[in-house]
Design a protein around this motif. Structure first.
Motif, PDB file in Angstrom:
ATOM      1  N   GLY A   1       0.805  -1.168   0.159  1.00  0.00           N
ATOM      2  CA  GLY A   1      -0.012  -0.083  -0.097  1.00  0.00           C
ATOM      3  C   GLY A   1       0.812   1.111  -0.149  1.00  0.00           C
ATOM      4  O   GLY A   1       0.566   2.307  -0.776  1.00  0.00           O
ATOM      5  N   ALA A   2       1.977   1.260   0.700  1.00  0.00           N
ATOM      6  CA  ALA A   2       2.822   2.328   0.932  1.00  0.00           C
ATOM      7  C   ALA A   2       3.477   2.633  -0.551  1.00  0.00           C
ATOM      8  O   ALA A   2       3.733   3.804  -0.945  1.00  0.00           O
ATOM      9  N   LEU A   3       4.192   1.569  -1.077  1.00  0.00           N
ATOM     10  CA  LEU A   3       4.714   1.532  -2.295  1.00  0.00           C
ATOM     11  C   LEU A   3       3.520   2.440  -3.456  1.00  0.00           C
ATOM     12  O   LEU A   3       3.994   3.205  -4.371  1.00  0.00           O
ATOM     13  N   ILE A   4       2.389   1.854  -3.410  1.00  0.00           N
ATOM     14  CA  ILE A   4       1.570   2.369  -4.509  1.00  0.00           C
ATOM     15  C   ILE A   4       1.351   3.868  -4.147  1.00  0.00           C
ATOM     16  O   ILE A   4       1.018   4.771  -5.152  1.00  0.00           O
ATOM     17  N   LEU A   5       1.222   4.055  -2.904  1.00  0.00           N
ATOM     18  CA  LEU A   5       0.917   5.699  -2.575  1.00  0.00           C
ATOM     19  C   LEU A   5       2.171   6.508  -3.052  1.00  0.00           C
ATOM     20  O   LEU A   5       2.235   7.674  -3.386  1.00  0.00           O
ATOM     21  N   VAL A   6       3.437   5.687  -2.816  1.00  0.00           N
ATOM     22  CA  VAL A   6       4.642   6.597  -3.261  1.00  0.00           C
ATOM     23  C   VAL A   6       4.632   6.652  -4.735  1.00  0.00           C
ATOM     24  O   VAL A   6       5.167   7.637  -5.289  1.00  0.00           O
ATOM     25  N   ALA A   7       4.301   5.874  -5.533  1.00  0.00           N
ATOM     26  CA  ALA A   7       4.334   5.860  -7.126  1.00  0.00           C
ATOM     27  C   ALA A   7       2.907   6.363  -7.639  1.00  0.00           C
ATOM     28  O   ALA A   7       3.112   6.332  -8.819  1.00  0.00           O
ATOM     29  N   ALA A   8       2.001   6.679  -6.778  1.00  0.00           N
ATOM     30  CA  ALA A   8       0.520   6.986  -7.446  1.00  0.00           C
ATOM     31  C   ALA A   8       0.848   7.756  -8.511  1.00  0.00           C
ATOM     32  O   ALA A   8       1.079   8.994  -8.555  1.00  0.00           O
ATOM     33  N   PRO A   9       0.379   7.499  -9.585  1.00  0.00           N
ATOM     34  CA  PRO A   9       0.209   8.625 -10.825  1.00  0.00           C
ATOM     35  C   PRO A   9      -0.999   9.262 -10.937  1.00  0.00           C
ATOM     36  O   PRO A   9      -0.994  10.221 -11.877  1.00  0.00           O
ATOM     37  N   GLY A  10      -2.074   8.821 -10.295  1.00  0.00           N
ATOM     38  CA  GLY A  10      -3.243   9.732 -10.281  1.00  0.00           C
ATOM     39  C   GLY A  10      -4.238   9.168  -9.005  1.00  0.00           C
ATOM     40  O   GLY A  10      -3.586   8.617  -8.033  1.00  0.00           O
ATOM     41  N   VAL A  11      -5.180   9.753  -8.992  1.00  0.00           N
ATOM     42  CA  VAL A  11      -6.149   9.812  -7.892  1.00  0.00           C
ATOM     43  C   VAL A  11      -6.589   8.519  -7.484  1.00  0.00           C
ATOM     44  O   VAL A  11      -6.675   7.922  -6.489  1.00  0.00           O
ATOM     45  N   GLY A  12      -6.868   7.523  -8.676  1.00  0.00           N
ATOM     46  CA  GLY A  12      -7.336   6.363  -8.401  1.00  0.00           C
ATOM     47  C   GLY A  12      -6.305   5.294  -7.505  1.00  0.00           C
ATOM     48  O   GLY A  12      -6.799   4.530  -6.848  1.00  0.00           O
ATOM     49  N   ALA A  13      -4.951   5.699  -7.863  1.00  0.00           N
ATOM     50  CA  ALA A  13      -3.906   4.735  -7.372  1.00  0.00           C
ATOM     51  C   ALA A  13      -4.047   5.336  -5.780  1.00  0.00           C
ATOM     52  O   ALA A  13      -3.762   4.509  -5.068  1.00  0.00           O
ATOM     53  N   LEU A  14      -4.392   6.345  -5.486  1.00  0.00           N
ATOM     54  CA  LEU A  14      -4.771   6.678  -4.070  1.00  0.00           C
ATOM     55  C   LEU A  14      -5.651   5.999  -3.238  1.00  0.00           C
ATOM     56  O   LEU A  14      -5.302   5.571  -2.131  1.00  0.00           O
ATOM     57  N   TYR A  15      -6.748   5.937  -3.898  1.00  0.00           N
ATOM     58  CA  TYR A  15      -7.836   4.981  -3.382  1.00  0.00           C
ATOM     59  C   TYR A  15      -7.373   3.587  -2.980  1.00  0.00           C
ATOM     60  O   TYR A  15      -7.443   2.880  -1.877  1.00  0.00           O
ATOM     61  N   LEU A  16      -6.760   3.336  -4.032  1.00  0.00           N
ATOM     62  CA  LEU A  16      -6.325   1.615  -3.727  1.00  0.00           C
ATOM     63  C   LEU A  16      -5.157   1.606  -2.927  1.00  0.00           C
ATOM     64  O   LEU A  16      -5.093   0.799  -1.906  1.00  0.00           O
ATOM     65  N   GLY A  17      -4.184   2.576  -2.954  1.00  0.00           N
ATOM     66  CA  GLY A  17      -3.050   2.580  -1.796  1.00  0.00           C
ATOM     67  C   GLY A  17      -3.551   2.776  -0.482  1.00  0.00           C
ATOM     68  O   GLY A  17      -3.202   2.060   0.518  1.00  0.00           O
ATOM     69  N   ILE A  18      -4.408   3.569  -0.312  1.00  0.00           N
ATOM     70  CA  ILE A  18      -5.061   4.010   1.098  1.00  0.00           C
ATOM     71  C   ILE A  18      -5.738   2.814   1.616  1.00  0.00           C
ATOM     72  O   ILE A  18      -5.880   2.464   2.776  1.00  0.00           O
ATOM     73  N   LEU A  19      -6.607   2.165   0.731  1.00  0.00           N
ATOM     74  CA  LEU A  19      -7.380   0.796   1.018  1.00  0.00           C
ATOM     75  C   LEU A  19      -6.551  -0.194   1.758  1.00  0.00           C
ATOM     76  O   LEU A  19      -6.827  -0.676   2.751  1.00  0.00           O
ATOM     77  N   LEU A  20      -5.459  -0.413   1.160  1.00  0.00           N
ATOM     78  CA  LEU A  20      -4.303  -1.303   1.825  1.00  0.00           C
ATOM     79  C   LEU A  20      -3.760  -0.947   2.875  1.00  0.00           C
ATOM     80  O   LEU A  20      -3.659  -1.969   3.581  1.00  0.00           O
ATOM     81  N   LEU A  21      -3.220   0.341   2.688  1.00  0.00           N
ATOM     82  CA  LEU A  21      -2.791   0.843   4.013  1.00  0.00           C
ATOM     83  C   LEU A  21      -3.250   0.827   5.342  1.00  0.00           C
ATOM     84  O   LEU A  21      -3.055   0.356   6.176  1.00  0.00           O
ATOM     85  N   GLY A  22      -4.603   1.518   5.075  1.00  0.00           N
ATOM     86  CA  GLY A  22      -5.677   1.233   5.911  1.00  0.00           C
ATOM     87  C   GLY A  22      -6.028  -0.383   6.640  1.00  0.00           C
ATOM     88  O   GLY A  22      -5.997  -0.293   7.822  1.00  0.00           O
ATOM     89  N   PHE A  23      -6.260  -0.965   5.887  1.00  0.00           N
ATOM     90  CA  PHE A  23      -6.691  -2.391   5.945  1.00  0.00           C
ATOM     91  C   PHE A  23      -5.539  -3.031   6.762  1.00  0.00           C
ATOM     92  O   PHE A  23      -5.585  -3.735   7.713  1.00  0.00           O
ATOM     93  N   ALA A  24      -4.263  -2.882   6.322  1.00  0.00           N
ATOM     94  CA  ALA A  24      -3.039  -3.762   6.974  1.00  0.00           C
ATOM     95  C   ALA A  24      -2.842  -3.141   8.210  1.00  0.00           C
ATOM     96  O   ALA A  24      -2.460  -4.005   9.134  1.00  0.00           O
ATOM     97  N   SER A  25      -3.021  -1.643   8.216  1.00  0.00           N
ATOM     98  CA  SER A  25      -2.647  -1.110   9.592  1.00  0.00           C
ATOM     99  C   SER A  25      -3.516  -1.586  10.649  1.00  0.00           C
ATOM    100  O   SER A  25      -3.214  -1.687  11.675  1.00  0.00           O
ATOM    101  N   GLY A  26      -4.788  -1.527  10.514  1.00  0.00           N
ATOM    102  CA  GLY A  26      -5.829  -2.160  11.313  1.00  0.00           C
ATOM    103  C   GLY A  26      -5.707  -3.641  11.605  1.00  0.00           C
ATOM    104  O   GLY A  26      -5.866  -4.013  12.769  1.00  0.00           O
ATOM    105  N   ALA A  27      -5.436  -4.356  10.478  1.00  0.00           N
ATOM    106  CA  ALA A  27      -5.173  -5.771  10.826  1.00  0.00           C
ATOM    107  C   ALA A  27      -4.385  -6.066  11.625  1.00  0.00           C
ATOM    108  O   ALA A  27      -4.242  -7.300  12.304  1.00  0.00           O
ATOM    109  N   ASP A  28      -3.178  -5.290  11.541  1.00  0.00           N
ATOM    110  CA  ASP A  28      -1.898  -5.521  12.327  1.00  0.00           C
ATOM    111  C   ASP A  28      -1.961  -5.266  13.945  1.00  0.00           C
ATOM    112  O   ASP A  28      -1.248  -5.938  14.640  1.00  0.00           O
TER     113      ASP A  28
END
Length: 426
Positions: free
Chosen positions: A93-120
Motif C-alpha cells: 500500500g505504501a509503495l502504491i502511494l509513493v508511486a501514485a500516478p493519479g487519484v485512482g491509485a490513491l484510493y487503492l493505496g489507502i485501502l491497502l494501507l488502512g486495512f493492513a494497519s488495522g489488521a496489524d
C-alpha cells in the motif's frame, strides 16, 4: 516499586514488544502522513475537496475493518503469521502511494494501507502481552502507545522538511512508511510465535479444545468483558479523537489563533502525553494503577470543564491540552490496550480487540461528522459533552472493567494463578 532484573527472558520480551509494537507506530504514521500527504498531492493529482474527504474517511473505515478481520484471523492462524502478512500488505500500500500516478491509485493505496494497519494492531498487541514475563504485561503493552505517539512528531518533522515540495514531498513521506514497514517485516520474520497461542494450538490439534469461535466469545462467559472494554474504549476515544482531529480547528476557528500557534501548542500537549505514557509504564503493573486511573479521570473531566466554564480562549485550550494530554493517558486508550489483554483468553484475545477497535472507530467517525457543527454553534457545549463522556468512560472502567477477573496470568501459570470459577479458559 521494585525493579525487575534485565534477565535474558526480559530482554527477549522487550525486543518482541518493540518489534510487534511498531504496529502502533505504523498506525499513527498512516493517519498523520495521509492528512499531510493528500494536501501535498492536491495540485499535481487534482484532488478535489470531495475526494479529500472520501480518502480520509476510507482510511479510517479500512483501519476498523482490518482490525475486525485481522483480529479473528490471528486467533485462528497465529499472531506471527498474520502480522507478517499485514506488513507485506502495508508495504505494498505504501509503495502504491509513493508511486501514485493519479487519484485512482490513491484510493487503492489507502485501502491497502488502512486495512493492513488495522489488521496489524490486534495480533501485535496480543503477541506483546503473551510473550511478556509475569508482572510486565501491562508495562510492555503500554510501551506500544509510546511508539504510537512517537510517530506523530517524526511524521511532522518530515512534513516540515518536505512541506514545500508538493507531490514529491508526499512521495517522500509515504516512502518513510515503506522503509519502516520493510524493516519491521524483516525483523518480525525472526520472532517466534506467541507461546500462549502455540500452546493452545497444540490443544486444538489434539482435540482437547475446540477451535476459537465468535459464538464462544459472545457467550455469557466472555461477553461481559468484551462489552466492557469495547464500551470503555469507544466512549473514552470520543474525547481523544476530538482533541486530536479538531484541536487545530478549535484554535483557529473558535479561539482566533493561527495554524502555527495551534501546531506549537499541540506539540506541547504531545510532549506531556509521552511523559505520561512513560509514567504509566512504571505503575500499570502495580497496586497504584487504579488510583492513577481515578485521579486521571477526575483531572480529565476538570480539563474539559475549564473551557466550558470560562469560555474558549487560547489559554483555556492550552490548559485543556496540557492537563488532558497527561490525564487522558492514564485513564484512556492505553488502559484499553492493557485490559483487553488481561480480561480475554488467548483463544479470543485478538478477535475481541478487533471488534473493540472497529466499534470505537465507527463511533468516533459518527461523532466526528457532527463535531464541527457543534463547535460552530457552541464550543462550550462541546466541552461539556466531552466532560460527560470522560466521566461515563471512567465509571465503566472503575465499576465494570476493573472488576472483571483476569485470565492472562492464569493462562501463563495456572498453578500460581488459578483460573476464576466464572472465567474458564476456552
Amino acid at each position: 516499586m521494585s525493579l525487575n532484573p534485565m534477565t535474558p527472558e526480559r530482554r527477549r520480551a522487550w525486543w518482541t514488544a518493540g518489534i510487534a509494537g511498531m504496529a502502533s507506530y505504523l498506525d499513527a504514521g498512516a493517519i498523520v502522513t495521509t492528512g499531510t500527504a493528500l494536501v501535498l498531492y492536491q495540485d499535481e493529482l487534482g484532488i478535489t475537496s470531495g475526494q479529500f474527504g472520501q480518502l480520509s474517511a476510507l482510511l479510517m473505515v479500512m483501519i476498523g475493518l482490518g482490525a475486525l478481520i485481522g483480529g479473528n484471523l490471528s486467533d485462528r492462524f497465529g499472531r506471527r503469521r498474520v502480522f507478517t502478512v499485514t506488513m507485506v500488505l502495508y508495504a505494498v500500500g505504501a509503495l502504491i502511494l509513493v508511486a501514485a500516478p493519479g487519484v485512482g491509485a490513491l484510493y487503492l493505496g489507502i485501502l491497502l494501507l488502512g486495512f493492513a494497519s488495522g489488521a496489524d494492531l490486534p495480533p501485535s498487541l496480543a503477541m506483546i502481552a503473551e510473550a511478556a514475563p509475569e508482572n510486565d504485561e501491562g508495562k510492555m503493552v503500554a510501551f506500544s502507545h509510546v511508539l504510537w505517539m512517537i510517530a506523530i512528531p517524526v511524521v511532522n518533522v518530515f512534513g516540515i522538511i518536505v512541506g514545500g515540495m508538493g507531490a514529491t514531498g508526499a512521495r517522500i513521506m509515504y516512502g518513510h512508511l515503506l522503509v519502516v514497514a520493510l524493516v519491521v517485516l524483516v525483523l518480525r520474520m525472526r520472532l517466534p510465535e506467541s507461546p500462549l497461542w502455540a500452546r493452545r494450538q497444540v490443544d486444538v490439534d489434539t482435540g482437547a479444545v475446540d477451535r476459537a469461535s465468535l459464538k464462544d466469545l459472545f457467550s455469557r462467559r466472555w461477553f461481559p468483558a468484551l462489552a466492557g472494554v469495547a464500551l470503555f474504549y469507544a466512549i473514552t476515544n470520543i474525547a481523544a479523537n476530538t482533541n486530536g482531529q479538531f484541536s487545530t480547528y478549535m484554535y483557529v476557528n473558535v479561539a482566533g489563533a493561527d495554524v502555527s500557534t495551534a501546531s506549537a501548542m499541540s506539540l506541547v500537549g504531545l510532549g506531556c502525553s509521552i511523559a505520561a505514557s512513560l509514567f504509566l509504564m512504571r505503575i500499570v503493573d502495580t497496586r497504584y494503577r487504579m488510583l492513577a486511573f481515578l485521579l486521571g479521570t477526575v483531572a480529565a473531566v476538570i480539563a474539559c470543564l475549564v473551557p466550558a466554564v470560562v469560555g474558549i480562549s487560547i489559554l483555556a485550550l492550552v490548559l485543556f491540552g496540557v492537563v488532558y494530554g497527561i490525564s487522558g493517558i492514564v485513564s484512556g486508550e492505553p488502559m484499553f490496550k492493557v485490559w483487553s489483554q488481561e480480561l480475554i483468553p488467548t483463544a479470543h484475545r485478538s478477535t475481541a480487540q478487533g471488534v473493540s477497535i472497529a466499534f470505537a472507530r465507527a463511533v468516533a467517525a459518527g461523532v466526528g461528522l457532527v463535531t464541527p457543527a457543534i463547535l460552530d454553534r457552541s464550543a462550550e457545549l462541546m466541552f461539556l459533552f466531552l466532560a460527560g463522556v470522560i466521566l461515563v468512560a471512567g465509571l465503566i472502567g472503575l465499576l465494570w472493567v476493573a472488576r472483571r477477573p483476569k485470565v492472562l496470568q492464569a493462562e501463563k501459570d495456572p498453578t500460581t494463578h488459578p483460573q476464576p470459577a466464572d472465567s474458564p479458559t476456552s
